[in-house]
Motif scaffolding. Structure first.
Motif, PDB file in Angstrom:
ATOM      1  N   LYS A  77       0.825  -1.201   0.000  1.00 42.48           N
ATOM      2  CA  LYS A  77       0.000   0.000   0.000  1.00 42.48           C
ATOM      3  C   LYS A  77       0.859   1.251   0.000  1.00 42.48           C
ATOM      4  O   LYS A  77       1.800   1.367   0.792  1.00 42.48           O
ATOM      5  CB  LYS A  77      -0.915   0.010   1.229  1.00 42.48           C
ATOM      6  CG  LYS A  77      -1.863  -1.184   1.317  1.00 42.48           C
ATOM      7  CD  LYS A  77      -2.651  -1.164   2.623  1.00 42.48           C
ATOM      8  CE  LYS A  77      -3.555  -2.385   2.740  1.00 42.48           C
ATOM      9  NZ  LYS A  77      -4.287  -2.406   4.043  1.00 42.48           N
ATOM     10  N   VAL A  78       0.523   2.203  -0.878  1.00 40.08           N
ATOM     11  CA  VAL A  78       1.231   3.475  -0.958  1.00 40.08           C
ATOM     12  C   VAL A  78       0.399   4.535  -0.251  1.00 40.08           C
ATOM     13  O   VAL A  78      -0.788   4.719  -0.540  1.00 40.08           O
ATOM     14  CB  VAL A  78       1.466   3.883  -2.419  1.00 40.08           C
ATOM     15  CG1 VAL A  78       2.130   5.262  -2.489  1.00 40.08           C
ATOM     16  CG2 VAL A  78       2.319   2.833  -3.129  1.00 40.08           C
ATOM     17  N   THR A  79       1.017   5.225   0.694  1.00 41.01           N
ATOM     18  CA  THR A  79       0.370   6.332   1.405  1.00 41.01           C
ATOM     19  C   THR A  79       1.335   7.498   1.441  1.00 41.01           C
ATOM     20  O   THR A  79       2.370   7.444   2.127  1.00 41.01           O
ATOM     21  CB  THR A  79      -0.026   5.929   2.836  1.00 41.01           C
ATOM     22  OG1 THR A  79      -0.856   4.770   2.789  1.00 41.01           O
ATOM     23  CG2 THR A  79      -0.786   7.052   3.516  1.00 41.01           C
ATOM     24  N   GLY A  80       1.008   8.546   0.697  1.00 41.88           N
ATOM     25  CA  GLY A  80       1.917   9.687   0.650  1.00 41.88           C
ATOM     26  C   GLY A  80       3.246   9.283   0.053  1.00 41.88           C
ATOM     27  O   GLY A  80       3.323   8.676  -1.016  1.00 41.88           O
ATOM     28  N   GLY A  81       4.307   9.559   0.753  1.00 44.95           N
ATOM     29  CA  GLY A  81       5.636   9.254   0.248  1.00 44.95           C
ATOM     30  C   GLY A  81       6.182   7.928   0.716  1.00 44.95           C
ATOM     31  O   GLY A  81       7.392   7.674   0.574  1.00 44.95           O
ATOM     32  N   LYS A  82       5.321   7.071   1.262  1.00 44.47           N
ATOM     33  CA  LYS A  82       5.796   5.799   1.807  1.00 44.47           C
ATOM     34  C   LYS A  82       4.985   4.629   1.270  1.00 44.47           C
ATOM     35  O   LYS A  82       3.824   4.774   0.896  1.00 44.47           O
ATOM     36  CB  LYS A  82       5.735   5.818   3.342  1.00 44.47           C
ATOM     37  CG  LYS A  82       6.667   6.850   3.977  1.00 44.47           C
ATOM     38  CD  LYS A  82       6.635   6.763   5.488  1.00 44.47           C
ATOM     39  CE  LYS A  82       7.623   7.743   6.117  1.00 44.47           C
ATOM     40  NZ  LYS A  82       7.642   7.630   7.596  1.00 44.47           N
ATOM     41  N   THR A  83       5.617   3.467   1.270  1.00 43.63           N
ATOM     42  CA  THR A  83       4.953   2.226   0.875  1.00 43.63           C
ATOM     43  C   THR A  83       5.058   1.231   2.019  1.00 43.63           C
ATOM     44  O   THR A  83       6.133   1.060   2.607  1.00 43.63           O
ATOM     45  CB  THR A  83       5.594   1.624  -0.381  1.00 43.63           C
ATOM     46  OG1 THR A  83       5.604   2.598  -1.426  1.00 43.63           O
ATOM     47  CG2 THR A  83       4.806   0.397  -0.852  1.00 43.63           C
ATOM     48  N   THR A  84       3.935   0.582   2.324  1.00 45.65           N
ATOM     49  CA  THR A  84       3.888  -0.406   3.394  1.00 45.65           C
ATOM     50  C   THR A  84       3.683  -1.797   2.798  1.00 45.65           C
ATOM     51  O   THR A  84       2.755  -2.027   2.024  1.00 45.65           O
ATOM     52  CB  THR A  84       2.756  -0.093   4.386  1.00 45.65           C
ATOM     53  OG1 THR A  84       3.005   1.191   4.982  1.00 45.65           O
ATOM     54  CG2 THR A  84       2.681  -1.145   5.478  1.00 45.65           C
ATOM     55  N   PHE A  85       4.568  -2.708   3.184  1.00 46.12           N
ATOM     56  CA  PHE A  85       4.513  -4.097   2.727  1.00 46.12           C
ATOM     57  C   PHE A  85       4.119  -4.983   3.912  1.00 46.12           C
ATOM     58  O   PHE A  85       4.704  -4.878   4.992  1.00 46.12           O
ATOM     59  CB  PHE A  85       5.871  -4.545   2.195  1.00 46.12           C
ATOM     60  CG  PHE A  85       6.336  -3.775   0.987  1.00 46.12           C
ATOM     61  CD1 PHE A  85       6.177  -4.285  -0.284  1.00 46.12           C
ATOM     62  CD2 PHE A  85       6.947  -2.529   1.131  1.00 46.12           C
ATOM     63  CE1 PHE A  85       6.606  -3.579  -1.407  1.00 46.12           C
ATOM     64  CE2 PHE A  85       7.386  -1.814   0.025  1.00 46.12           C
ATOM     65  CZ  PHE A  85       7.214  -2.339  -1.243  1.00 46.12           C
ATOM     66  N   GLU A  86       3.147  -5.849   3.697  1.00 52.52           N
ATOM     67  CA  GLU A  86       2.717  -6.792   4.729  1.00 52.52           C
ATOM     68  C   GLU A  86       3.046  -8.216   4.276  1.00 52.52           C
ATOM     69  O   GLU A  86       2.658  -8.632   3.183  1.00 52.52           O
ATOM     70  CB  GLU A  86       1.220  -6.653   5.005  1.00 52.52           C
ATOM     71  CG  GLU A  86       0.846  -5.310   5.618  1.00 52.52           C
ATOM     72  CD  GLU A  86      -0.626  -5.224   5.996  1.00 52.52           C
ATOM     73  OE1 GLU A  86      -1.396  -6.147   5.612  1.00 52.52           O
ATOM     74  OE2 GLU A  86      -1.010  -4.254   6.671  1.00 52.52           O
ATOM     75  N   TRP A  87       3.742  -8.923   5.153  1.00 52.23           N
ATOM     76  CA  TRP A  87       4.169 -10.296   4.873  1.00 52.23           C
ATOM     77  C   TRP A  87       3.667 -11.230   5.970  1.00 52.23           C
ATOM     78  O   TRP A  87       3.613 -10.842   7.146  1.00 52.23           O
ATOM     79  CB  TRP A  87       5.693 -10.376   4.812  1.00 52.23           C
ATOM     80  CG  TRP A  87       6.318  -9.651   3.668  1.00 52.23           C
ATOM     81  CD1 TRP A  87       6.663  -8.328   3.607  1.00 52.23           C
ATOM     82  CD2 TRP A  87       6.667 -10.211   2.401  1.00 52.23           C
ATOM     83  NE1 TRP A  87       7.214  -8.027   2.387  1.00 52.23           N
ATOM     84  CE2 TRP A  87       7.226  -9.161   1.622  1.00 52.23           C
ATOM     85  CE3 TRP A  87       6.579 -11.483   1.849  1.00 52.23           C
ATOM     86  CZ2 TRP A  87       7.697  -9.360   0.322  1.00 52.23           C
ATOM     87  CZ3 TRP A  87       7.044 -11.681   0.548  1.00 52.23           C
ATOM     88  CH2 TRP A  87       7.588 -10.633  -0.198  1.00 52.23           C
ATOM     89  N   HIS A  88       3.332 -12.450   5.593  1.00 46.07           N
ATOM     90  CA  HIS A  88       2.849 -13.448   6.555  1.00 46.07           C
ATOM     91  C   HIS A  88       3.659 -14.721   6.409  1.00 46.07           C
ATOM     92  O   HIS A  88       3.757 -15.287   5.308  1.00 46.07           O
ATOM     93  CB  HIS A  88       1.373 -13.747   6.322  1.00 46.07           C
ATOM     94  CG  HIS A  88       0.815 -14.815   7.217  1.00 46.07           C
ATOM     95  ND1 HIS A  88       0.782 -14.697   8.599  1.00 46.07           N
ATOM     96  CD2 HIS A  88       0.282 -16.036   6.931  1.00 46.07           C
ATOM     97  CE1 HIS A  88       0.245 -15.789   9.117  1.00 46.07           C
ATOM     98  NE2 HIS A  88      -0.059 -16.615   8.135  1.00 46.07           N
ATOM     99  N   ASN A  89       4.251 -15.166   7.510  1.00 41.02           N
ATOM    100  CA  ASN A  89       5.023 -16.409   7.546  1.00 41.02           C
ATOM    101  C   ASN A  89       4.312 -17.387   8.472  1.00 41.02           C
ATOM    102  O   ASN A  89       4.378 -17.266   9.697  1.00 41.02           O
ATOM    103  CB  ASN A  89       6.448 -16.145   8.043  1.00 41.02           C
ATOM    104  CG  ASN A  89       7.340 -17.359   7.938  1.00 41.02           C
ATOM    105  OD1 ASN A  89       7.870 -17.657   6.886  1.00 41.02           O
ATOM    106  ND2 ASN A  89       7.505 -18.076   9.042  1.00 41.02           N
TER     107      ASN A  89
END
Length: 486
Positions: A207-219
């Motif tokens: 997900k991109v929010t403003g100047g940042k990108t958030t990555f969600e990972w599940h192990n």
């Protein structure tokens, strides 16, 4: 872990001293129960890990400012108490802790060395499941080996990569930092736009929010702390599936793309070949991370679960080695660091089998060359010197593979080469049919669990009428160069 071109990628001398100190114990509080121990009594790293509880799950939320090299994070740790506890400990090196909560209530905490001592209000009851939330921030510091090899949160020009063996995970998240305590993981990693954050398991969202990108990972499968990764940088990403449907995620720094292409294109082939030898692939995805590391970093590769991390373009043999670790080390994890040969011996033997598969030397020829190398002087050059190839301080006969003796030996030559030689002697003793059954049945029996050398010895003995006592006594635990015959 692959130690080429370095002799090893193990613990630092300074770190070894720190981790050999007596484990920390917390002060008493106004609650019943015991103070959870700091340290699990590991033969090589007695102060690593903590007693009194078993972690079930880590939820890590990381926000990394690449330019400022600053990490702001929270860790939510779900665990089960193994005894009544008035306090317990987590491993965390550096970083400033701003708050700790247990089951939603503020908890007292203090720091001592790499231990975060937590005092929950009212204590904890045996068998209770509890959730600890730690808020922390700062500049993660990498650890250094005496020979310059890097460990921990290793900064790169475009981000960072993680080397967790044996203790590096505590430089970026608090936990029970010992291979005996495996858990599942969720990662939420926020980085500046244009960068990618990669962790173990499968990517759930981006997900991109403003100047940042958030990555969600599940192990979803249990994992030791040293195998966790949170590698950040600019990568060429390829997501695809093997012919058998296994999801693959391959991330390569553009500077390493050309050299990496050939070996990484063989990844599906290698997984299929190793699955034929070792049984079904033990995880729900696979892949690779190839970073471009600065010249100051002396490091090569680590078998991070589902996605080995390479500090530069790997050759095909190294990919074979690190992928073999997904069975031997990642799925079946040693109970203590003393049993690292169960990781490295098997991964090295996988390289030998691959070379034979490719039309090269057989494992017996590999064994013969190592055994005969350096006859009379310890290194094969005939000059009377003893170096890492023979009987010297770092040579393959310097100490037994099954008893490294000191922390700096945990990934030294005998653990790899002599560990593989143990397996070849086992093969000679029990025959090919039984040996290759062992290669499949051992990782099946201890899938996603922990095991030690004595369990392996008993496992092998149950499958043959041959008495294996002297074989393991001489080749796994014997000092010096064993006799050829077991």
């Amino acid at each position: 872990m692959n130690r080429r071109p370095l002799r090893r990628c193990g613990a630092t001398a300074a770190l070894s001293v720190a981790l050999l100190l007596s484990a920390c114990t917390s002060s008493a509080v106004n609650a019943g129960g015991a103070a959870g121990s700091g340290g699990l009594g590991d033969p090589l790293f007695p102060a690593l890990g903590n007693g009194g509880y078993d972690v079930q799950h880590y939820g890590l939320d990381l926000n990394y400012d690449i330019k400022g090299k600053h990490l702001t994070a929270t860790a939510e740790i779900t665990a089960r108490a193994d005894q009544d506890l008035r306090s317990f400990q987590l491993d965390l090196q550096g970083l400033r802790v701003s708050s700790v909560q247990v089951d939603g209530e503020d908890a007292g905490f203090s720091r001592k060395g790499h231990k975060l001592i937590v005092r929950p209000t009212g204590g904890l009851r045996e068998r209770a499941t509890f959730r600890t939330r730690v808020a922390y921030e700062g500049t993660p510091q990498e650890m250094k080996d005496a020979d310059g090899a890097a460990e921990g949160w290793v900064k790169t020009p475009d981000g960072a990569f993680v080397s967790g063996q044996p203790a590096g995970s505590m430089t970026w998240f608090p936990g029970n930092n010992h291979p005996a305590d495996k858990a599942t993981y969720d990662f939420t990693i926020t980085v500046p736009n244009g960068h990618t954050a990669i962790a173990n398991g499968e990517l759930q969202s981006e997900k991109v929010t403003g100047g940042k990108t958030t990555f969600e990972w599940h192990n979803a499968q249990p994992m030791a702390t040293y195998l966790a990764t949170a590698t950040i940088g600019t990568f060429d990403i390829r997501q695809y599936r093997t012919p058998d449907g296994l999801p693959l995620y391959v991330a390569v720094d553009p500077a390493e793309a050309a050299k990496s292409k050939g070996p990484l294109e063989r990844l599906p082939e290698i997984i299929k070949w190793e699955s034929g030898l070792f049984g079904a692939y033990p995880f729900s995805s696979a892949g690779a991370i190839v970073d471009h590391t600065p010249p100051r970093v002396e490091w090569y590769a680590l078998e991070s679960q589902t996605k080995p991390v390479y500090a530069g373009a790997p050759d095909t043999a190294t990919v074979v080695h690190e992928m073999a670790h997904q069975w031997f080390g990642d799925s079946v994890t040693p109970k203590t660091w003393k049993d690292t040969w169960l990781n490295e011996g098997f991964a090295t033997y996988a390289e030998w089998l691959w070379e034979e598969h490719e039309g090269g030397k057989t494992p017996q020829q590999q064994f013969d060359a190592l055994y005969q190398d350096g006859e009379g002087d310890g290194d094969g050059d005939g000059d009377g010197d003893e170096n890492k190839d023979g009987d010297g301080e770092d040579g393959r006969w310097a100490f037994p593979a099954g008893d490294p003796g000191k922390p700096e030996n945990v990934t030294a030559t005998p653990v790899y080469e002599r560990g593989a030689m143990v397996l070849q002697q086992l093969r000679n003793a029990v025959g090919d049919k039984t040996f290759f059954k062992i290669l499949k049945e051992w990782p099946a029996k201890y899938r996603h669990a922990n095991a030690d050398s004595q369990q392996f010895i008993a496992f092998c003995q149950e499958r043959t009428d041959e008495d294996l006592t002297d074989l393991f006594k001489d080749w796994l635990y014997g000092k010096g160069k064993p006799n050829w015959e077991y």
